[in-house]
Scaffold this active site. Sequence first.
Site, PDB file in Angstrom:
ATOM      1  N   CYS B  98       0.835  -1.211   0.000  1.00  0.00           N
ATOM      2  CA  CYS B  98       0.000   0.000   0.000  1.00  0.00           C
ATOM      3  C   CYS B  98       0.863   1.252   0.000  1.00  0.00           C
ATOM      4  O   CYS B  98       0.360   2.357  -0.125  1.00  0.00           O
ATOM      5  CB  CYS B  98      -0.922   0.022   1.220  1.00  0.00           C
ATOM      6  SG  CYS B  98      -1.690  -1.548   1.552  1.00  0.00           S
ATOM      7  N   HIS B 347      -8.707   4.794  -0.934  1.00  0.00           N
ATOM      8  CA  HIS B 347      -7.372   4.195  -0.816  1.00  0.00           C
ATOM      9  C   HIS B 347      -7.158   3.148  -1.913  1.00  0.00           C
ATOM     10  O   HIS B 347      -7.178   1.955  -1.665  1.00  0.00           O
ATOM     11  CB  HIS B 347      -7.254   3.561   0.588  1.00  0.00           C
ATOM     12  CG  HIS B 347      -5.935   2.937   0.895  1.00  0.00           C
ATOM     13  ND1 HIS B 347      -4.742   3.333   0.340  1.00  0.00           N
ATOM     14  CD2 HIS B 347      -5.616   1.902   1.737  1.00  0.00           C
ATOM     15  CE1 HIS B 347      -3.750   2.578   0.821  1.00  0.00           C
ATOM     16  NE2 HIS B 347      -4.257   1.699   1.661  1.00  0.00           N
TER      17      HIS B 347
END
Lengths: 347, 396, 133
Positions: B98, B347
């Site tokens: 991420c 996200h």
Amino acid sequence: MKTIKDIGIYGYGAYVPMYRIKNSDIARVWGNDPERVPVKEKSVPGPDEDACTIACEASKNALLRADISPQKLGTVWVGTESKPYAVKPTATIVAEYLGATPSINAADWEFACKAGTEALQGAIAYVGSGMAEYALAVGVDTAQGQPSDALEYTAAAGGAAFIMGPSEGSLAEYEGSYSFVTDTPDFWRRQHEHYPKHASRFTGVPAYFSHITNATKTLCNELQREPNDYDYVIFHQPNAKFPMAAAKMLGVDKEKVIPGLISPYIGNTYAGSAMLGLSAVLDVAKPDDLVLCVSYGSGAGSDAFSFKITDKIIEARERAPNVKSYIARRVGIDYAMYARYREKIRM
Amino acid sequence: MPCMPGIGKKSGCDEMNDVAIVGIGCTPVGEPWNKSLREIAVESTWAAMNDAGVNEVDGLVVGNMSSGNFVDQESLGSLIADYAGLGNITAFKVEGACGSGGVAFRTGVMAVASGMHDVVCVTGVEKMTDVVGDSATKILANASDREYEAVHGVTFVGLNAMVMRRYMHDYNARREDICSIPVNSHKNAVHNKNAMFRREISLDSVINSPMVADPLSLMECAPICDGAASIILTTRERAKEFTDTPIIVKGSAVKVDTIGVHDRKNVTSMTATVEAAKEAYNMAKLTPKDMDTAELHDAFSIMGVIGLEDLGFVRHGKGAHFAAEGQIGIGGKLPCCTYGGLKARGHPVGATGVYQILELTKNLRGEGVVDAQNGIAQNIGGTGSTVSVTILGRDI
Amino acid sequence: MSVPRHWRESKRRYRLLGTKCKSCKKLHYPPRTVCSSCKSRDLEEYQFKGKGNIYSYTIIRNPPEGYTFCRPYAAALVELEEGEIVTAQITDCDLDHLEIGMPVEVVIRKLFAYGESGIIVYGYKFRPILPRK
């Protein structure tokens, strides 16, 4: 039958999953009388348990009691009719888990509910002939009963493991054993079927009772004993009634059967049944007590074993959890959770 | 040329270029069902190139976590350069779970600082919605240790939840304080036309939302979504050719920590953030006090709290209280997640780090929502296994 | 489905078999080839005893693909007697009565299976210490 070398039970271990479903709940779902059920409740394996994980824990307990290196085992033999893989041994997983590989004879045995004691006869022969110093045999099942069938009330999960070894240092000396087998199709499961079928009342007199009583009588004759000479007697436990009826037929006092009778609390653990009963007896027997254990497997046959308890039992039994502890660890579930855990819901 | 202080010292080279941001662009974060990974990546790449007024770059660094799993496509350097019509340039993908966007940005900075490239585009992209929910959960867990964490069915949310429970235990922190992080992010997303969730949420709704992995509830977790964001980098020297408001990369650092959370001495602080922040502050010759705004990696409420602490804004154990007091709101002491953060902007994992830089750049250019001279962004890969910290400032 | 990947790990995963650094005595689980403490590459197998306490835990309510059969289930960071922390599920437990510090012991369970026809992956989980009668 006797072995060339003097041998005995060097270690034993049990395992029973913690979930229970009440027979009255099963009766309620199928519209039957909740008062007229074969056992009070039965054990149900958790979603992450199967015959392999049960065999692993029972075997580990046996190894703890035997207090030997797993590398000394000559066999890891698992008797079961609920193999997680139809083809691929359960025993190799158990052996790897225990640390008993690679110099080991590992295999799964099948003979309905006497698969475990069949393996135990093998282990006795293996050690008794000198092929190995120690041999492990396990009886385990996560039995499936077809929904609404009579078997659904009792088909349970559990297992027990036995390590045979030299008589010297054993917890119970082996006195003799006997196997009685005929071709009697009282219960079966065809390839690719989910659930077994049975021949209803035919499973009684010509099957269970005939084999149990013949095996018991023959072994007792060989050992020049009467069944009631034993301090403890364990019979295969498909329900709560059959073992008591067999005891009556053989003239065995019922108090001698009750300590090893666990089916009323956890149901029929199939290949685990007689061996779990034997474990429960080893949990309480005193040195010099005589113990008779007779299994029954549909198809059909019975294995009978005679043991004499030694003083080593006192210390050894403390090294692993006893059967009572596993029975007492109990979480009740309803039919819906049971259906989910036993994968009875089509996904 | 004055060198970037930190980099210069570290490499022993005085001839490093200062690096400037001269173009930014992105796609709205969300669920663009009719657009593919390549389409959103090309869209954001050209948006940034248009913003910089260029029609070619000599390098493309793609930040992406898991295109191979999400859309069965690797070789993103070639794919995006090809479909953006950039020709036979230098292009490749970098990965840090991420934190891939932050790692890609750092790679772009290195390319320009070293002098090996003149004008570089950094594009972060993730297309997560082409798979169904539990597949996405499985893919995201690849950011953890597959053989010793994920194999046990421990999800990415689960790992962060265990960090949160231990944090609450160690510091006696209140869940309602921790939950003020997503409340702030949602409030700030309302004005951001590129945000996924442009609506405010109440503290009660966060606290009472269903548990995903206790004690983390649904409204404390960033959504699964798609997005692409791009940055055009060049040397500070050339920056004025492209824009009147170049933004300077004052500090840039990427640090790693153990892949498994179980191997950390302390799970309630992320050593990778602490170390990356230390290096970035040193490089920038700035301190936490000099930061006017911060883009925190608030993928989970607790990550925002720990970020505030690890970046040096508050002492350990005080982050939740600081957030709950309203200090992180616009107008507060340290406006955080000013465009909605990971929680409300969204996200899209490998793109997130680039969105953060883009939002910080807007604020520093004076076209954003806070008036800032310097700002900081923290982008986390895994549960703190790869962390990039970037400090940007105005060119003065 | 990757058979070799699981086969390679199976022994360590069944038994909680880690490593011990021969030079600084540091224990590792997961097993390593380079000591995380002193960088020595002289490591030996170490059998962890399998007892510990919950260091932190969570309840997984949205499991990844392949793990829904146990949903919801508890996962924890378990601090072993030896001091190392491992990540594992807590099985056979009351999800409402878990707490940090709770003593647990290792068992072997099904972690997941590759559908109806693929391999079954077994490995360690922990459970509350079995009360002895």
